[in-house]
Design a protein around this motif. Sequence first.
Motif, PDB file in Angstrom:
ATOM      1  N   ARG A  33       0.834  -1.171   0.020  1.00 38.01           N
ATOM      2  CA  ARG A  33       0.012  -0.234  -0.128  1.00 38.01           C
ATOM      3  C   ARG A  33       0.862   1.190  -0.065  1.00 38.01           C
ATOM      4  N   ASN A  34       0.606   2.324  -0.689  1.00 34.90           N
ATOM      5  CA  ASN A  34       1.149   3.344  -0.841  1.00 34.90           C
ATOM      6  C   ASN A  34       1.206   4.307   0.647  1.00 34.90           C
ATOM      7  N   VAL A  35       1.736   5.331   0.745  1.00 35.55           N
ATOM      8  CA  VAL A  35       1.726   6.026   2.060  1.00 35.55           C
ATOM      9  C   VAL A  35       0.702   6.470   2.300  1.00 35.55           C
ATOM     10  N   LEU A  36      -0.235   7.209   1.193  1.00 41.98           N
ATOM     11  CA  LEU A  36      -1.696   7.648   1.606  1.00 41.98           C
ATOM     12  C   LEU A  36      -2.490   6.352   1.996  1.00 41.98           C
ATOM     13  N   ALA A  37      -2.314   5.444   1.488  1.00 39.24           N
ATOM     14  CA  ALA A  37      -3.307   3.943   1.563  1.00 39.24           C
ATOM     15  C   ALA A  37      -2.904   3.525   3.092  1.00 39.24           C
ATOM     16  N   ASN A  38      -1.935   3.656   3.432  1.00 40.04           N
ATOM     17  CA  ASN A  38      -1.683   3.232   4.774  1.00 40.04           C
ATOM     18  C   ASN A  38      -2.166   3.993   5.779  1.00 40.04           C
ATOM     19  N   VAL A  39      -1.961   5.273   5.657  1.00 45.59           N
ATOM     20  CA  VAL A  39      -2.568   6.077   6.731  1.00 45.59           C
ATOM     21  C   VAL A  39      -4.354   5.965   6.688  1.00 45.59           C
ATOM     22  N   MET A  40      -4.853   6.022   5.444  1.00 45.18           N
ATOM     23  CA  MET A  40      -6.206   5.710   5.287  1.00 45.18           C
ATOM     24  C   MET A  40      -6.916   4.416   5.901  1.00 45.18           C
ATOM     25  N   LEU A  41      -6.096   3.562   5.958  1.00 48.95           N
ATOM     26  CA  LEU A  41      -6.595   1.842   6.388  1.00 48.95           C
ATOM     27  C   LEU A  41      -7.349   2.141   7.372  1.00 48.95           C
ATOM     28  N   PRO A  42      -6.727   2.497   8.635  1.00 48.62           N
ATOM     29  CA  PRO A  42      -7.517   2.410  10.174  1.00 48.62           C
ATOM     30  C   PRO A  42      -8.826   3.289   9.958  1.00 48.62           C
ATOM     31  N   LEU A  43      -8.795   4.204   9.144  1.00 47.92           N
ATOM     32  CA  LEU A  43      -9.846   5.054   8.931  1.00 47.92           C
ATOM     33  C   LEU A  43     -11.088   4.546   8.262  1.00 47.92           C
ATOM     34  N   GLN A  44     -10.475   3.816   7.409  1.00 46.88           N
ATOM     35  CA  GLN A  44     -11.579   2.994   6.400  1.00 46.88           C
ATOM     36  C   GLN A  44     -12.092   1.918   7.241  1.00 46.88           C
ATOM     37  N   ILE A  45     -11.353   1.133   8.157  1.00 43.28           N
ATOM     38  CA  ILE A  45     -11.744   0.113   8.916  1.00 43.28           C
ATOM     39  C   ILE A  45     -12.728   0.551  10.091  1.00 43.28           C
ATOM     40  N   GLN A  46     -12.517   1.925  10.470  1.00 44.24           N
ATOM     41  CA  GLN A  46     -13.757   2.466  11.371  1.00 44.24           C
ATOM     42  C   GLN A  46     -14.886   2.568  10.656  1.00 44.24           C
ATOM     43  N   GLY A  47     -14.875   2.759   9.374  1.00 42.98           N
ATOM     44  CA  GLY A  47     -15.971   2.979   8.626  1.00 42.98           C
ATOM     45  C   GLY A  47     -16.248   4.108   7.865  1.00 42.98           C
ATOM     46  N   ARG A  48     -15.346   4.962   7.926  1.00 38.09           N
ATOM     47  CA  ARG A  48     -15.461   6.153   7.256  1.00 38.09           C
ATOM     48  C   ARG A  48     -15.310   5.955   5.920  1.00 38.09           C
ATOM     49  N   ASN A  49     -16.100   6.838   5.108  1.00 37.54           N
ATOM     50  CA  ASN A  49     -16.069   6.677   3.526  1.00 37.54           C
ATOM     51  C   ASN A  49     -14.825   7.115   3.022  1.00 37.54           C
ATOM     52  N   LYS A  50     -14.496   6.856   1.835  1.00 39.98           N
ATOM     53  CA  LYS A  50     -13.000   6.738   1.211  1.00 39.98           C
ATOM     54  C   LYS A  50     -12.799   8.204   1.198  1.00 39.98           C
ATOM     55  N   ALA A  51     -13.628   9.321   0.769  1.00 41.55           N
ATOM     56  CA  ALA A  51     -13.396  10.757   0.446  1.00 41.55           C
ATOM     57  C   ALA A  51     -12.699  11.183   1.633  1.00 41.55           C
ATOM     58  N   GLU A  52     -13.616  10.973   2.684  1.00 43.71           N
ATOM     59  CA  GLU A  52     -13.115  11.377   4.082  1.00 43.71           C
ATOM     60  C   GLU A  52     -11.968  10.877   4.618  1.00 43.71           C
ATOM     61  N   ALA A  53     -11.841   9.599   4.573  1.00 41.44           N
ATOM     62  CA  ALA A  53     -10.561   9.259   5.100  1.00 41.44           C
ATOM     63  C   ALA A  53      -9.345   9.706   4.104  1.00 41.44           C
ATOM     64  N   ARG A  54      -9.477   9.751   2.966  1.00 38.69           N
ATOM     65  CA  ARG A  54      -8.398  10.357   2.167  1.00 38.69           C
ATOM     66  C   ARG A  54      -8.080  11.997   2.725  1.00 38.69           C
ATOM     67  N   SER A  55      -9.014  12.809   2.946  1.00 40.05           N
ATOM     68  CA  SER A  55      -8.841  13.954   3.294  1.00 40.05           C
ATOM     69  C   SER A  55      -8.062  14.096   4.723  1.00 40.05           C
ATOM     70  N   VAL A  56      -8.438  13.017   5.685  1.00 36.85           N
ATOM     71  CA  VAL A  56      -7.964  13.099   7.072  1.00 36.85           C
ATOM     72  C   VAL A  56      -6.427  12.692   6.840  1.00 36.85           C
ATOM     73  N   ALA A  57      -6.335  11.684   5.943  1.00 35.52           N
ATOM     74  CA  ALA A  57      -4.791  11.072   5.857  1.00 35.52           C
ATOM     75  C   ALA A  57      -4.189  12.244   5.084  1.00 35.52           C
ATOM     76  N   GLN A  58      -4.487  12.806   3.996  1.00 36.10           N
ATOM     77  CA  GLN A  58      -3.759  13.826   3.667  1.00 36.10           C
ATOM     78  C   GLN A  58      -3.483  14.873   4.589  1.00 36.10           C
ATOM     79  N   GLU A  59      -4.195  15.458   5.351  1.00 33.01           N
ATOM     80  CA  GLU A  59      -4.066  16.668   6.251  1.00 33.01           C
ATOM     81  C   GLU A  59      -2.890  16.007   7.498  1.00 33.01           C
ATOM     82  N   HIS A  60      -2.985  14.930   7.996  1.00 39.47           N
ATOM     83  CA  HIS A  60      -1.977  14.339   8.884  1.00 39.47           C
ATOM     84  C   HIS A  60      -0.606  14.184   8.063  1.00 39.47           C
ATOM     85  N   LEU A  61      -0.465  13.578   7.025  1.00 37.94           N
ATOM     86  CA  LEU A  61       0.686  13.568   6.322  1.00 37.94           C
ATOM     87  C   LEU A  61       1.480  14.868   6.186  1.00 37.94           C
ATOM     88  N   ALA A  62       0.644  16.038   5.945  1.00 39.51           N
ATOM     89  CA  ALA A  62       1.170  17.449   5.900  1.00 39.51           C
ATOM     90  C   ALA A  62       1.707  17.699   7.209  1.00 39.51           C
TER      91      ALA A  62
END
Length: 274
Positions: A111-140
């Motif tokens: 999994r790339n960097v973004l997908a690694n950070v998104m994974l636990p958020l998606q497991i929690q049930g967040r939709n893909k767009a929200e998980a992506r946005s949160v992951a990008q924020e924290h990578l920044a």
Amino acid sequence: MNPAPASSPSTAVPADASRPAVEVHDASVVYQTADTPVQALSNIDLRIGEGEFVSLIGPSGCGKTTLLRVIADLEQISSGTVLVNGVSPHDARLARAYGYVFQAPALFPWRNVLANVMLPLQIQGRNKAEARSVAQEHLARVGLAGFERKYPWQLSGGMQQRVSIARALAFEPRILMMDEPFGALDEITRDRLNEQLQQLWQRERRTVVFVTHSIAEAVYLSTRIVVMSPRPGRIVKVIDSPLPDERHLGLRDTQAFMDVAHAVREALADGHHE
């Protein structure tokens, strides 16, 4: 981690050290082995206030990681009590009250960097767009904007560990637990990440419980330093840091820094002699 924008109101965490984030009372851990029981921790009493940065330091095998794992509900105590945000470690884990950073980054190589950070958020049930946005924020926030499409094997060890920190922060835990996250890195990289972690703590003021073998690292990062004895692990001394909250690596050359380091070194020596 490069400087990041200040936390938005939705992610800022108010700190109040008078409120306990972690309370450990008379806790012991005994492992049952084939021949004889092994006592890892003995009668631990510890209180960590909201927004504190507390390091656990001691010799190898003293139970630092065991204590961290007890707080994180990854180990069970044999006796005593532990509360995290006023509830049991188990309930705190179910409430996602903390993030945990292991010694190794533990990233999925496919999994790339973004997908690694998104994974636990998606497991929690967040939709893909929200998980992506949160992951990008924290990578920044950890200085990895622009590296979202890279894979772990394309990153340095320090960058991989920053991905791990971003992943732990992505679901906005009130407590961040870190088990020697920089122990395997070279000294130059470790110094840089120490400085950047301190800046991250300054911005967000989350409670941090940090395990280390390094006196310099403990003194530089911590508001308090918990010194532990050889097994069975006991708390020898808790040292309050007189250093200013906002720190830079140049502080390590000051007399105040050296005085705290000397106090930690003496407490470690006392623990061996008890």
